[in-house]
Design an enzyme around this catalytic site. Structure first.
Site, mmCIF file in Angstrom:
data_model
loop_
_atom_site.group_PDB
_atom_site.id
_atom_site.type_symbol
_atom_site.label_atom_id
_atom_site.label_comp_id
_atom_site.label_asym_id
_atom_site.label_seq_id
_atom_site.Cartn_x
_atom_site.Cartn_y
_atom_site.Cartn_z
ATOM 1 N N LYS A 184 9.196 -67.998 20.978
ATOM 2 C CA LYS A 184 8.035 -67.084 20.476
ATOM 3 C C LYS A 184 8.708 -65.747 19.840
ATOM 4 O O LYS A 184 10.047 -65.520 19.806
ATOM 5 C CB LYS A 184 7.176 -66.336 21.770
HETATM 6 C C1 LIG Z 1 3.513 -70.891 24.228
HETATM 7 C C2 LIG Z 1 2.182 -70.734 24.370
HETATM 8 C C3 LIG Z 1 1.320 -70.873 25.569
HETATM 9 C C4 LIG Z 1 2.378 -70.733 26.896
HETATM 10 O O1 LIG Z 1 3.228 -69.735 27.060
HETATM 11 P P1 LIG Z 1 4.078 -69.673 28.428
HETATM 12 O O2 LIG Z 1 4.721 -68.611 28.282
HETATM 13 O O3 LIG Z 1 5.409 -70.992 27.896
HETATM 14 O O4 LIG Z 1 3.400 -69.907 29.587
HETATM 15 C C5 LIG Z 1 0.144 -70.345 25.788
HETATM 16 N N1 LIG Z 1 -0.777 -70.568 24.502
HETATM 17 C C6 LIG Z 1 -0.086 -70.626 23.482
HETATM 18 C C7 LIG Z 1 -0.968 -70.832 22.340
HETATM 19 C C8 LIG Z 1 1.297 -70.800 23.046
HETATM 20 O O5 LIG Z 1 1.797 -71.114 21.989
#
Ligand SMILES: *Cc1c(COP(=O)(O)O)cnc(C)c1O
Length: 384
Positions: A184
Site C-alpha cells: 500500500k
Molecule cells: C489491501 C486491501 C484490503 C485489506 O487490507 P489489509 O490491511 O491487508 O487487511 C482491503 N480492501 C482493499 C480494497 C484492499 O486493497
C-alpha cells in the site's frame, strides 16, 4: 529489455524506518504503546480525522466497524464486486449478507445508481471502496444513505492521501478503514487505521482489544492498574509499536512518495493515452487521486491478444504486474453461495477480463519506469 525482474510493487523502506524500528526494539515497549499513540495522532491529523484507531490490518478495521455498528444475521451490506476479498469476507464474518453491485466504467467504483436499486429495508450499511485510490462519488452515496439512516463505511485501503471535493478521505464522521499492508501507499508491513466519530472510534477501541474496558481501572483507581473489565467478547486487533515505528516515518515521507507516484503515472499516461489498444485510467476533476494502482484496460481485439497473454508477454520482458481485482462474484464461495453468474455485473466482469495493473511504487527508478513503458510499447507493437 531489462535483465532483472521488476516486482509489481516493492516497498520503499529507508534507513530512517529501520532506525525507528531498532529504537523501539531497544526500548521497554514493543507492542501497543507510545509510538502507536503518536502514529494514531499524526495519521489522524494528516487525514483530518475526528478520531483514529490503529489496528493490525484494514480487514480488522472493517470487521471492527461492522461489529460496532451492530450489523449481524438478517442484515445486508451493499458493496462493490470489484474489490479485494477482505471487504466482503468481513460482512460474512458478522453473519450479514453482502449485496454486490456493479461499478462505473470510468472509475471502477461502485455505481450509485445501482446502489439505490439494491437498497432494501434490511440494508444496514453501504461499504464503499475507493478503487485504485480514486475516491468514489461520496456525495451521491450520502444522498442515498443519509435520508434513510444507512451508515457509509469506507474501505480506504487504496485511498490514503486521496481527496474528494477538497476533503481528505478519512476526514468524515463515518468509519473509514485504511491499510498499511506491504504494497500500500504507506506501509507498516501489516497494519491499518480506523477513522471516524470519536465516540464510535472509542467503542471500536474496546472491541478491537478483547473488549477490555480500559476506563475500568480509572473508575476503580484504588484497585490499581491490574484491574480491567471485559464488556464485550472482543478481538485481538491492536497495532504494535514496531509497526507504528514504520508508520511514523512513512507518514513523514508520504507527500514525497505521493509526488513520485504522480510523476510515474504522468509518464505512463503520456505514453499510453494516445494508443488505441489501451484504455487509460482517469481522475475526475473533483478528486485528488491517491494513485495506489495504475490500472490499464486493454482492447483485446485491437491488441489481438488476451489480457492473460499480455501479462505473460510483460513477464517475459521481466515486468511484474497484477490484476485488481478478480471480482468477488466469480470466486467459488460467493458464486456458489449466492448463485452469481459472471455477467451479473457486466462492467466489473468485462473490466476484469481486460485489466492489468502496471508497476507503481515510489521505489521505481526512472530506468524502471522507462523499462515498463518500453515493454508495454513493445508488446503492443507485436500485435499481428
Ligand atoms: C489491501 C486491501 C484490503 C485489506 O487490507 P489489509 O490491511 O491487508 O487487511 C482491503 N480492501 C482493499 C480494497 C484492499 O486493497
Amino acid at each position: 529489455m531489462r535483465s532483472t525482474f521488476l516486482p509489481f510493487s516493492p516497498p520503499l523502506i529507508g534507513d530512517e524506518e529501520i532506525a525507528e524500528v531498532v529504537d523501539t526494539l531497544r526500548s521497554d515497549w514493543i507492542t501497543t504503546g507510545p509510538k502507536t499513540k503518536r502514529f494514531e495522532a499524526e495519521f489522524g491529523q494528516y487525514v483530518e480525522a475526528p478520531a483514529a484507531l490503529a489496528v493490525n490490518s484494514c480487514t480488522a478495521a472493517l470487521h471492527t466497524a461492522l461489529v460496532a455498528l451492530g450489523i449481524g444475521p438478517g442484515d445486508e451490506v451493499i458493496t462493490t464486486t470489484l474489490t479485494f476479498a477482505a471487504s466482503v469476507n468481513v460482512i460474512e464474518h458478522v453473519g450479514a449478507r453482502p449485496v454486490l453491485v456493479d461499478v462505473e466504467p470510468d472509475t471502477l467504483n461502485m455505481n450509485p445508481v445501482l446502489v439505490e436499486k439494491a437498497i432494501t429495508p434490511r440494508t444496514k450499511a453501504i461499504m464503499v471502496v475507493h478503487h485504485s485510490g480514486h475516491p468514489a462519488d461520496l456525495d451521491a452515496l450520502r444522498a442515498l444513505a443519509e435520508p434513510r439512516g444507512i451508515p457509509i463505511i469506507e474501505d480506504a485501503a487504496h485511498a490514503v492521501a486521496a481527496r474528494y471535493k477538497g476533503r481528505p478521505i478519512g476526514s468524515g464522521n463515518n468509519p473509514a478503514a485504511f491499510s498499511f499492508y506491504a504494497t500500500k501507499n504507506l506501509t507498516t508491513a501489516e497494519g491499518g487505521m480506523l477513522t471516524g466519530d470519536p465516540e464510535f472510534v472509542e467503542r471500536c477501541r474496546v472491541i478491537s482489544l478483547h473488549g477490555l474496558n480500559r476506563e475500568a481501572w480509572k473508575r476503580y483507581g484504588k484497585e490499581g492498574s491490574w484491574y480491567y473489565e471485559v464488556v464485550f467478547p472482543g478481538f485481538k486487533y491492536n497495532m504494535t509499536d514496531l509497526q507504528a515505528s514504520l508508520g511514523l516515518v512513512q507518514l513523514r515521507r508520504l507527500e514525497a512518495m505521493q509526488s513520485r507516484r504522480r510523476a510515474i503515472v504522468a509518464a505512463y499516461q503520456r505514453e499510453f493515452a494516445s494508443l488505441d489498444a489501451f484504455q487509460t485510467p482517469i481522475a475526475r476533476p473533483e478528486v485528488e487521486h491517491a494513485w495506489h494502482l495504475y490500472v490499464l484496460r486493454l482492447w483485446p481485439e485491437r491488441l489481438n491478444m488476451t489480457r492473460n497473454q499480455f501479462i505473460e508477454e510483460l513477464k517475459a520482458r521481466n515486468i511484474g504486474t497484477s490484476v485488481h481485482f478478480i471480482p468477488i462474484h466469480i470466486h467459488p464461495y460467493y458464486r456458489d453461495k449466492y448463485g452469481y453468474k459472471p455477467h451479473d455485473f457486466p462492467v466489473a466482469f468485462d473490466s476484469y477480463e481486460r485489466m492489468v495493473s502496471l508497476p507503481l511504487s515510489p521505489r521505481l527508478s526512472d530506468q524502471d519506469v522507462a523499462d515498463v513503458i518500453d515493454a508495454v510499447l513493445d508488446v503492443a507493437a507485436t500485435r499481428v
